[in-house]
Design a protein around this motif. Structure first.
Motif, PDB file in Angstrom:
ATOM      1  N   ARG A  25       0.867  -1.176   0.000  1.00  0.00           N
ATOM      2  CA  ARG A  25       0.000   0.000   0.000  1.00  0.00           C
ATOM      3  C   ARG A  25       0.901   1.223   0.000  1.00  0.00           C
ATOM      4  O   ARG A  25       1.803   1.346   0.817  1.00  0.00           O
ATOM      5  N   GLY A  26       0.654   2.089  -0.936  1.00  0.00           N
ATOM      6  CA  GLY A  26       1.478   3.277  -1.050  1.00  0.00           C
ATOM      7  C   GLY A  26       0.694   4.495  -0.669  1.00  0.00           C
ATOM      8  O   GLY A  26      -0.498   4.408  -0.461  1.00  0.00           O
ATOM      9  N   PRO A  27       1.313   5.598  -0.570  1.00  0.00           N
ATOM     10  CA  PRO A  27       2.719   5.843  -0.893  1.00  0.00           C
ATOM     11  C   PRO A  27       3.689   5.509   0.238  1.00  0.00           C
ATOM     12  O   PRO A  27       4.876   5.797   0.133  1.00  0.00           O
ATOM     13  N   THR A  28       3.214   4.871   1.312  1.00  0.00           N
ATOM     14  CA  THR A  28       4.114   4.505   2.405  1.00  0.00           C
ATOM     15  C   THR A  28       4.784   3.154   2.182  1.00  0.00           C
ATOM     16  O   THR A  28       5.715   2.804   2.896  1.00  0.00           O
ATOM     17  N   TYR A  29       4.308   2.399   1.189  1.00  0.00           N
ATOM     18  CA  TYR A  29       4.912   1.118   0.806  1.00  0.00           C
ATOM     19  C   TYR A  29       4.945   0.102   1.949  1.00  0.00           C
ATOM     20  O   TYR A  29       5.971  -0.493   2.230  1.00  0.00           O
TER      21      TYR A  29
END
Length: 96
Positions: A25-29
């Motif tokens: 899950r981004g933008p935190t990756y």
């Protein structure tokens, strides 16, 4: 009408595939799912809940650069020419 597959059947198939699979899950990756093949490539026993930043594996660096472009543009992206440096169980690195 095709048969519907349960979530568990899909997850089971992804876990067993010889390809490496990761859902982030981004933008935190943050990793939401990885199969064993992916985990073994990046050197984590269980990456779920961890971030890309917690691995310095060259493949993760390449993937992050590609995903950064996707998040910046909002456009779907595919690159059949993307090259990843993968480290095998023997420690040797190959580019694929």
């Amino acid at each position: 009408m095709p048969a519907a597959y349960s979530d568990q059947e899909v997850v089971s198939a992804l876990e067993k595939t010889p390809a490496f699979v990761a859902v982030v899950r981004g933008p935190t990756y943050v990793y939401e799912f990885t199969n064993e093949r992916y985990a073994s490539i990046i050197g984590f026993d269980d990456p779920v809940g961890k971030t890309f930043g917690e691995s310095n594996h060259p493949a993760v660096t390449s993937l992050r650069a590609a995903l950064d472009r996707v998040y910046a543009s909002g456009e779907a992206w595919a690159d059949p020419e993307l090259r990843l440096d993968l480290r095998g169980a023997d420690g040797a690195t190959t580019t694929r």
